[in-house]
Write a protein that holds these residues in place. Structure first.
Motif, short mmCIF file in Angstrom:
data_model
loop_
_atom_site.label_atom_id
_atom_site.label_comp_id
_atom_site.label_asym_id
_atom_site.label_seq_id
_atom_site.Cartn_x
_atom_site.Cartn_y
_atom_site.Cartn_z
N LEU A 77 108.44 -3.07 33.79
CA LEU A 77 108.22 -2.57 32.43
C LEU A 77 108.79 -1.16 32.34
O LEU A 77 108.47 -0.30 33.17
CB LEU A 77 106.73 -2.55 32.07
N THR A 78 109.63 -0.94 31.35
CA THR A 78 110.17 0.39 31.09
C THR A 78 109.91 0.73 29.63
O THR A 78 110.17 -0.09 28.74
CB THR A 78 111.68 0.43 31.38
N GLY A 79 109.38 1.93 29.38
CA GLY A 79 109.05 2.28 28.01
C GLY A 79 109.28 3.74 27.71
O GLY A 79 109.28 4.59 28.60
N THR A 80 109.46 4.03 26.43
CA THR A 80 109.54 5.41 25.95
C THR A 80 108.40 5.63 24.97
O THR A 80 108.10 4.75 24.15
CB THR A 80 110.88 5.69 25.25
N GLY A 81 107.77 6.79 25.06
CA GLY A 81 106.63 7.10 24.22
C GLY A 81 105.40 6.36 24.68
O GLY A 81 105.11 5.25 24.21
N PHE A 82 104.66 6.94 25.63
CA PHE A 82 103.52 6.28 26.25
C PHE A 82 102.23 7.04 25.96
O PHE A 82 102.19 8.26 26.07
CB PHE A 82 103.73 6.19 27.76
N GLU A 83 101.16 6.29 25.61
CA GLU A 83 99.83 6.88 25.40
C GLU A 83 98.78 5.96 26.01
O GLU A 83 98.97 4.75 26.09
CB GLU A 83 99.53 7.03 23.91
N GLN A 84 97.63 6.56 26.38
CA GLN A 84 96.54 5.76 26.96
C GLN A 84 95.21 6.45 26.72
O GLN A 84 95.08 7.65 26.93
CB GLN A 84 96.78 5.56 28.45
N PHE A 85 94.22 5.65 26.27
CA PHE A 85 92.90 6.21 25.98
C PHE A 85 91.86 5.09 26.01
O PHE A 85 92.19 3.90 25.97
CB PHE A 85 92.88 6.91 24.61
N GLY A 86 90.59 5.47 26.09
CA GLY A 86 89.50 4.50 26.15
C GLY A 86 89.16 3.95 24.78
O GLY A 86 89.35 4.61 23.75
N GLY A 87 88.65 2.72 24.77
CA GLY A 87 88.27 2.09 23.51
C GLY A 87 87.20 1.04 23.73
O GLY A 87 86.82 0.74 24.87
N LEU A 88 86.71 0.48 22.65
CA LEU A 88 85.67 -0.54 22.70
C LEU A 88 86.06 -1.68 21.77
O LEU A 88 86.20 -1.48 20.56
CB LEU A 88 84.33 0.06 22.26
N ASP A 89 86.26 -2.88 22.32
CA ASP A 89 86.59 -4.06 21.53
C ASP A 89 85.33 -4.87 21.25
O ASP A 89 84.41 -4.91 22.08
CB ASP A 89 87.61 -4.93 22.26
N ASN A 90 85.31 -5.53 20.10
CA ASN A 90 84.14 -6.30 19.69
C ASN A 90 84.53 -7.74 19.35
O ASN A 90 85.57 -7.99 18.74
CB ASN A 90 83.49 -5.67 18.45
N MET A 91 83.68 -8.68 19.75
CA MET A 91 83.87 -10.07 19.40
C MET A 91 83.26 -10.33 18.02
O MET A 91 82.47 -9.54 17.51
CB MET A 91 83.19 -10.98 20.44
N ALA A 92 83.63 -11.46 17.43
CA ALA A 92 83.04 -11.86 16.16
C ALA A 92 81.55 -12.14 16.35
O ALA A 92 81.12 -12.56 17.42
CB ALA A 92 83.74 -13.10 15.61
N ASP A 93 80.78 -11.91 15.31
CA ASP A 93 79.34 -12.18 15.38
C ASP A 93 79.09 -13.64 15.75
O ASP A 93 79.70 -14.55 15.19
CB ASP A 93 78.68 -11.88 14.03
N GLY A 94 78.19 -13.83 16.72
CA GLY A 94 77.85 -15.18 17.13
C GLY A 94 78.84 -15.82 18.07
O GLY A 94 78.76 -17.02 18.33
N SER A 95 79.78 -15.05 18.63
CA SER A 95 80.78 -15.63 19.55
C SER A 95 80.10 -16.25 20.76
O SER A 95 79.23 -15.64 21.38
CB SER A 95 81.75 -14.54 20.02
N PRO A 96 80.49 -17.48 21.16
CA PRO A 96 79.91 -18.11 22.34
C PRO A 96 80.31 -17.42 23.63
O PRO A 96 79.75 -17.72 24.69
CB PRO A 96 80.46 -19.54 22.28
N ASN A 97 81.29 -16.53 23.57
CA ASN A 97 81.75 -15.82 24.77
C ASN A 97 81.06 -14.48 24.97
O ASN A 97 81.40 -13.76 25.91
CB ASN A 97 83.26 -15.60 24.67
N ALA A 98 80.10 -14.13 24.12
CA ALA A 98 79.48 -12.81 24.18
C ALA A 98 78.62 -12.63 25.43
O ALA A 98 78.54 -11.53 25.98
CB ALA A 98 78.64 -12.56 22.93
N GLY A 99 77.98 -13.70 25.91
CA GLY A 99 77.11 -13.56 27.06
C GLY A 99 76.03 -12.52 26.81
O GLY A 99 75.46 -12.46 25.73
N ASP A 100 75.77 -11.67 27.82
CA ASP A 100 74.76 -10.62 27.66
C ASP A 100 75.39 -9.25 27.44
O ASP A 100 74.76 -8.23 27.66
CB ASP A 100 73.82 -10.58 28.86
#
Length: 222
Positions: A77-100
């Motif tokens: 992978l080669t790229g120009t203009g790189f950024e990186q930061f923390g985030g929080l992704d959310n599943m749809a309400d009631g997703s069967p993959n949510a677990g605990d």
């Protein structure tokens, strides 16, 4: 991008119980809550910092994700203009993959303004079989603009030009992405990662060109 100075492997996992299987025994994917790891920073330190920011509500919420992780690999992978930061992704309400996990996944968002990838492979485990996508296996490479990935694991042999570490995520200006104010981040003029491997929950791009695209099912993933 994967989910930055040289660091061969920045992954760390903390498994949690898989989500219940739906009727019929078809597995819809396991949810694993992993500590985020930001390149060039001790993984445990970053995970602790992101957990505090999450508790304080400092991290933004992304679009609703399926909660099924997918693997992405590339020999280069080669790229120009790189950024990186923390985030929080959310599943749809009631997703069967949510677990605990409450339907939330702590991620590292990597943004690249212009990226070129060689021998791209992407796979997702559907339970007993894998949906497999390959592109850029020949002379023509995969290209993307305004590429972002939300990752829980990233590994490879990385190098950067003119890197800045410790920026406030809201002030980033190397790519077309900004994180929440008060969140740790880093950016660089260029990025190169050999033998890239990511576990992702989301990918977006302004333009994504996939020469030699092949999609199918396979017993094994990337």
């Amino acid at each position: 991008m994967a989910s930055s100075p040289e660091s061969p492997d920045l992954s760390s996992t903390d498994p949690t119980p898989a989500a219940p299987e739906p009727a019929g025994g078809v597995r819809r994917g396991r949810v694993r809550y992993r500590r985020a790891a930001v390149l060039a920073i001790p993984a445990t330190l970053v995970a602790a910092g992101l957990a505090i920011l999450t508790a304080e509500g400092a991290l933004g919420v992304q679009f609703a994700i399926s909660g099924m992780p997918f693997t992405v690999t590339a020999t280069d992978l080669t790229g120009t203009g790189f950024e990186q930061f923390g985030g929080l992704d959310n599943m749809a309400d009631g997703s069967p993959n949510a677990g605990d996990t409450g339907g939330q996944v702590l991620v590292v968002t990597s943004a690249i303004k212009n990226a070129t990838l060689t021998k791209l492979c992407q796979s997702v485990d559907l339970g007993g079989t894998n949906l497999l996508i390959k592109a850029g296996q020949g002379a023509k490479k995969v290209t993307a603009t305004d590429l972002t990935t939300d990752s829980t694991e990233l590994s490879g042999d990385a190098s950067f030009d003119r890197i800045e570490i410790g920026n406030d995520a809201s002030t980033l200006n190397k790519a077309n992405a900004k994180g929440p104010i008060g969140v740790f981040s880093q950016q660089a003029d260029t990025v190169h990662i050999a033998n890239l491997r990511q576990t992702n929950y989301a990918t977006t791009a302004g333009v994504f060109k996939l020469p030699g695209l092949k999609l199918g099912f396979s017993d094994s993933g990337c």
